[in-house]
Scaffold this motif. Structure first.
Motif, PDB file in Angstrom:
ATOM      1  N   THR B  93       3.908  -0.386  -6.754  1.00  0.00           N
ATOM      2  CA  THR B  93       4.315  -0.126  -5.373  1.00  0.00           C
ATOM      3  C   THR B  93       3.097  -0.227  -4.463  1.00  0.00           C
ATOM      4  O   THR B  93       1.960  -0.269  -4.934  1.00  0.00           O
ATOM      5  N   THR B  94       3.373  -0.217  -3.157  1.00  0.00           N
ATOM      6  CA  THR B  94       2.276  -0.084  -2.199  1.00  0.00           C
ATOM      7  C   THR B  94       1.669   1.308  -2.347  1.00  0.00           C
ATOM      8  O   THR B  94       2.279   2.195  -2.945  1.00  0.00           O
ATOM      9  N   GLY B  95       0.511   1.508  -1.791  1.00  0.00           N
ATOM     10  CA  GLY B  95      -0.094   2.838  -1.833  1.00  0.00           C
ATOM     11  C   GLY B  95      -1.420   2.819  -1.118  1.00  0.00           C
ATOM     12  O   GLY B  95      -1.963   1.747  -0.864  1.00  0.00           O
ATOM     13  N   SER B  96      -1.891   3.933  -0.738  1.00  0.00           N
ATOM     14  CA  SER B  96      -1.308   5.240  -0.887  1.00  0.00           C
ATOM     15  C   SER B  96      -0.091   5.386   0.029  1.00  0.00           C
ATOM     16  O   SER B  96      -0.216   5.274   1.248  1.00  0.00           O
ATOM     17  N   THR B  97       1.070   5.619  -0.610  1.00  0.00           N
ATOM     18  CA  THR B  97       2.316   5.827   0.123  1.00  0.00           C
ATOM     19  C   THR B  97       2.932   7.133  -0.382  1.00  0.00           C
ATOM     20  O   THR B  97       3.861   7.116  -1.182  1.00  0.00           O
ATOM     21  N   PRO B  98       2.390   8.258   0.085  1.00  0.00           N
ATOM     22  CA  PRO B  98       2.898   9.534  -0.418  1.00  0.00           C
ATOM     23  C   PRO B  98       4.190   9.969   0.272  1.00  0.00           C
ATOM     24  O   PRO B  98       4.403   9.676   1.445  1.00  0.00           O
ATOM     25  N   ASP B 127      -0.162   3.228   7.455  1.00  0.00           N
ATOM     26  CA  ASP B 127      -0.134   4.268   8.485  1.00  0.00           C
ATOM     27  C   ASP B 127      -1.568   4.753   8.719  1.00  0.00           C
ATOM     28  O   ASP B 127      -2.263   5.119   7.771  1.00  0.00           O
ATOM     29  N   HIS B 128      -1.982   4.707   9.998  1.00  0.00           N
ATOM     30  CA  HIS B 128      -3.351   5.117  10.320  1.00  0.00           C
ATOM     31  C   HIS B 128      -3.396   6.332  11.237  1.00  0.00           C
ATOM     32  O   HIS B 128      -4.385   6.560  11.931  1.00  0.00           O
ATOM     33  N   THR B 129      -2.302   7.103  11.232  1.00  0.00           N
ATOM     34  CA  THR B 129      -2.279   8.256  12.154  1.00  0.00           C
ATOM     35  C   THR B 129      -3.332   9.296  11.799  1.00  0.00           C
ATOM     36  O   THR B 129      -3.709  10.096  12.639  1.00  0.00           O
ATOM     37  N   SER B 130      -3.800   9.269  10.550  1.00  0.00           N
ATOM     38  CA  SER B 130      -4.694  10.352  10.114  1.00  0.00           C
ATOM     39  C   SER B 130      -6.164   9.956  10.171  1.00  0.00           C
ATOM     40  O   SER B 130      -6.962  10.449   9.389  1.00  0.00           O
ATOM     41  N   HIS B 131      -6.521   9.103  11.139  1.00  0.00           N
ATOM     42  CA  HIS B 131      -7.924   8.665  11.163  1.00  0.00           C
ATOM     43  C   HIS B 131      -8.879   9.819  11.456  1.00  0.00           C
ATOM     44  O   HIS B 131      -9.992   9.852  10.930  1.00  0.00           O
ATOM     45  N   ALA B 132      -8.429  10.775  12.266  1.00  0.00           N
ATOM     46  CA  ALA B 132      -9.323  11.908  12.564  1.00  0.00           C
ATOM     47  C   ALA B 132      -9.572  12.720  11.294  1.00  0.00           C
ATOM     48  O   ALA B 132     -10.708  13.118  11.002  1.00  0.00           O
ATOM     49  N   GLU B 133      -8.494  12.950  10.517  1.00  0.00           N
ATOM     50  CA  GLU B 133      -8.643  13.693   9.263  1.00  0.00           C
ATOM     51  C   GLU B 133      -9.539  12.916   8.290  1.00  0.00           C
ATOM     52  O   GLU B 133     -10.363  13.509   7.592  1.00  0.00           O
ATOM     53  N   GLU B 159      -5.936   5.540   5.303  1.00  0.00           N
ATOM     54  CA  GLU B 159      -4.789   5.005   4.555  1.00  0.00           C
ATOM     55  C   GLU B 159      -4.510   5.837   3.301  1.00  0.00           C
ATOM     56  O   GLU B 159      -3.549   5.565   2.593  1.00  0.00           O
ATOM     57  N   TRP B 160      -5.368   6.802   3.023  1.00  0.00           N
ATOM     58  CA  TRP B 160      -5.305   7.431   1.713  1.00  0.00           C
ATOM     59  C   TRP B 160      -4.654   8.812   1.712  1.00  0.00           C
ATOM     60  O   TRP B 160      -4.489   9.460   2.749  1.00  0.00           O
TER      61      TRP B 160
END
Lengths: 565, 565
Positions: B93-98, B127-133, B159-160
């Protein structure tokens, strides 16, 4: 009988003629003729993107078409119109657009012997084939005659007279030798109409001479023979086949010949004003006066200011030209400009994002502007440089290219369109700042040209980015109106024209009701974007910038996130 | 009876199933199911271009569709086919796709309570919404656990796994608290098929754990609790709801349940291999072995190399991941990649130059490639950076954007297309150089994925720019074939499968006859262009570059002139 003046405006793709009623400034008729040769009137060479020529026959065909149709229109629209009421003609053209001519002043391009030779045609203003010659002239003048360069912003352009002539000599000596001399288009048309194509009688425009051929009364006219000999002895010899004096457009180039009067349906013997470059006439038609910046927004732009000739004026680095009398007699004209503005948007639609769906350009631009206008400044995350055709002011460098950065996988066409409009606005702001920095105040901005009239989206962004109200000249064709103003002035008040430019402008120039005022909330964001624009501008455009660009993309993303909320 | 293995490949927009004949490696059937939700299977948020989610129901619907149709196809195409001959199943599968899941291992997104909440869905790899994290994890790990970062190129990506989980906690604590834990898609599918979604029994992929969740046997598995507490105590608590050990894909995750066997038409009780990420399985399907770089060319790319686990291997700065066993057991896998390749070309056609004329993408790409192939390197005068979706290797920075420079007023779409293809080739070359610089030789390059198969124009440019022959794996679906190889291996030789990966690869992997070899004359020009690319790359992508870019546009113009002759 009512009195009228004709303005003839030779643009990049077409020639137009307007008939102006001198009692009230009404433009009672306008006719346009699209040049039939090449691609939209421009002769191209697939192997050299720098080449842009025009066929001289197009100019003549255009003349024979637009004047009679304008007069016919005038008769149709105005029952009491009488062609005998036309008191004078003014002419403006693109430039520097020199034509090689024979001893009788006939363009070589009309000679069947040269029918297939692009070098025998008119060398259109935006021909950049002579960039190497331009560089050499700049380097040589910097050493030998720095005063020549000081008046043209420090760099002699490949768009200008001597670069082109010299390039012709270098690449096609047969054409160069066959030519008796070279004539600017704005001198050729009045000469043709007045039967003075013989160089001994031909009037030369101070506007073309001063801005494009390093002519200045201070140093006795054209560059001296020793200087030209140093470039090439053939250029030194050519000097004697050019001219000694150039004059302002309030002088007559001559009187309309019987032959042309008959052909066009005009009274013979009316005066034809000395020609000038289109932008300079456009500034006159837009109502230029001290403190008013006139921006002519078309395929490229031209920014013009005037200050009285008795005032102290420093040379302004990077500004294309400072010439006494080229716009208004007894005023210095300061000319700056951007090498491509409308052309960049056309490139976007025609070359980058061609659409086979058949939607006309105007409609595509309207839709793109509508979508782009829904965004806040910075929301697209993009930044562009407006250098697809080089940078005329303040870098005076043709060997530059466009730049777009910040695109994601979702960046859409209307966002790129907005970024390109903004880039041209940043370029315009850079010019204003440079001129004001050298002590020439700008109190008002009047825009004219196609974009100013047709593109409210662009005008609003120009207001927001410059932080100044943007006014728009009333006329759709200020160049032709400016020419007509000079047509009226060479006729004089006694003949039904005017004695002074300002008096003619009072009747013939005004601005539209809709003024674009800056939106306060956008200023801060655009100030940040302008900082980033300047960083790119200096990093790619100047030798002395030193730094790192790591933060630029991050700043754009941060701004995008902030603006999207 | 003949024996077969199934490979299930969950991609970005669709899931596919291949049926492989284990006697000769023939792919006797393939079925594809396009995810029905969102835009091409991706749930988007108009207000945030970083967001990319998927609906878990699409995964299940896909499973129920592709397996039966692949089996039906196999029966149609192969008269002696018998579903009872299927001996094992592999999954990638694609990933990281949690996915957030409840205590029974059911995705929260399937719970009607969360039907409208994008945070309860699968968080797609891109998904890159978590770039700050991600930035905070990188900074914190650099201080507290530098060894964690050393294995993933020095930067933890948005992405992780942990970035995404933490972002979920920060923006939607309701979803975070409702979740018993988070499961990678490549673990969820085998668990679903084998009835082991309960986390006490669920097998976890070393591939996803090692490349995306900072798992390493060296430090006892996942990051320690103290470290996670330091990010947020809720993450420390979550650790106990995840897993202690992750395993290689030559292990079975379990046996196919009766329920799924009936639903799919397969024999119950056959083994399902532990899942892995698509690219890693793709490398196996492309025949990866020591010295062979496998490039998986799709919307993004993944570059994979393996070296024996008993060899010394330095950490390679900027390379996404070095994980033991993630591709082949007993080998380190070195993973690098480009965040967007095919996606950039699709962006060009769909977003930048949409065409209403209805020409299909494939045909548009074919025509653009044909026109672009007529040019010499450098003839377009353009240079681009391939960063529309950030840069995964070697800069590991998502906060970057695309860049295009050198455009004139005549630059056409096919030229921009060529420049973008070249940019992705330069990006790929940068990766190869970095890896070789750290002592891992590349003796052969095998490409796979859609672009390798469908785009000869691109493959030739990749050969020219890298200076290496480009081979193309025989299969059109190496990821699914790689999964099937593991399906055959978990079945074992006695059941009709294989005992060793290499033995299965010998039967199931080969390259196509057409090898793209570098064209000698292009190398010198591309070497110059690569220098310019590196200057831009370093100027915009690194903090330590210092310099000036004045010559870049001039060099491009000079090269253009040289190449146009």
């Amino acid at each position: 009988m009512k009195h009228y003046a004709l303005g003839l405006d030779y643009g990049t793709n077409s020639v137009r003629c307007v008939v102006v009623d001198l009692s009230d400034g009404c433009e009672i008729a306008t006719a346009v003729f699209d040049y039939p040769s090449g691609k939209q009137g421009i002769l191209l060479d697939a192997s050299d993107p720098n080449l842009a020529r025009q066929h001289p026959a197009d100019y003549i065909k255009g003349l024979e078409s637009v004047v009679p149709s304008a007069l016919e229109q005038a008769r149709d629209a105005t029952p009491d119109f009488d062609g005998r009421g036309v008191v004078g003609i003014g002419v403006d053209t693109t430039g520097s657009t020199p034509l090689p001519v024979d001893a009788q002043g006939n363009p070589l391009g009309l000679n069947p012997e040269f029918a297939d030779n692009l070098n025998a045609m008119a060398w259109l203003w935006k021909d950049h084939t002579s960039h190497a010659e331009a560089d050499r002239i700049t380097a040589y003048a910097a050493r030998e005659r720095p005063q020549y360069l000081a008046k043209c912003g420090g760099v002699y352009s490949s768009e200008w007279f001597w670069s082109k002539i010299w390039h012709c000599l270098n690449v096609d000596p047969v054409v160069f030798d066959a030519a008796d001399g070279f004539v600017e288009l704005c001198d050729y048309i009045p000469a043709l109409l007045t039967g003075t194509t013989d160089r001994r009688f031909m009037a030369r425009s101070i506007c073309a001479a001063g801005h494009k051929a390093m002519y200045c009364d201070e140093w006795g006219g054209l560059p001296d023979k020793t200087f030209l000999d140093g470039l090439d002895p053939a250029l030194g010899r050519l000097r004697g086949h050019l001219y000694e004096r150039a004059v302002t457009s309030d002088q007559a180039a001559g009187m309309l010949t019987h032959e042309w009067a008959d052909k066009l349906g005009l009274p013979a013997g009316i005066p034809v004003a000395v020609g000038a470059l289109d932008a300079h006439m456009g500034a006159v038609g837009a109502g230029i006066r001290e403190g008013v910046l006139v921006k002519i927004l078309g395929t490229s732009t031209c920014d013009l200011l005037v200050i009285p000739a008795d005032r102290q004026l420093a040379d302004i680095p990077g500004v294309c030209g400072i010439v006494k009398g080229s716009v208004l007699p007894d005023y210095y004209a300061i000319e700056a400009g951007q090498s491509a503005v409308g052309d960049i948007f056309l490139w976007l639609l025609h070359c980058l994002a061609p659409d086979t769906g058949g939607v006309p350009d105007g409609e595509r631009f309207r839709r793109l502007g509508e979508e782009a206008a829904r965004q806040k400044p910075g929301e697209h995350g993009l930044l562009a440089l407006d250098w697809n055709n080089g940078n005329r002011t303040v870098l005076t460098d043709v060997r530059l290219g466009g730049l777009l950065l910040g695109q994601t996988l979702r960046t859409e066409l209307h966002e790129v369109y907005r970024a390109l409009v903004e880039a041209t606005a940043f370029g315009g702001l850079t010019i204003m700042r440079r001129i004001e920095q050298y002590g020439v105040p700008i109190r008002e901005v009047v825009n004219c040209g196609g974009l100013a009239v047709k593109n409210p989206f662009l005008m609003q962004i120009y207001a927001d980015i410059s932080g100044r109200p943007m006014k728009v000249a009333r006329s759709d064709q200020t160049c032709a109106v400016g020419a007509a103003i000079y047509g009226a002035v060479v006729a004089g008040a006694e003949a039904g024209g005017y004695d002074r430019i300002a008096a003619a402008q009072d009747v013939m120039c005004s601005v539209r009701e809709r003024v674009y005022t800056p939106i306060a909330g956008n200023a801060a964001v655009y100030a940040r974007l302008y900082e980033l624009y300047r960083t790119l501008h200096d990093a790619f455009g100047t030798r002395d910038w030193q730094g790192n660009l790591f933060s630029i993309m991050k700043d754009l993303i941060a701004l995008r996130e902030q603006q999207r909320g």
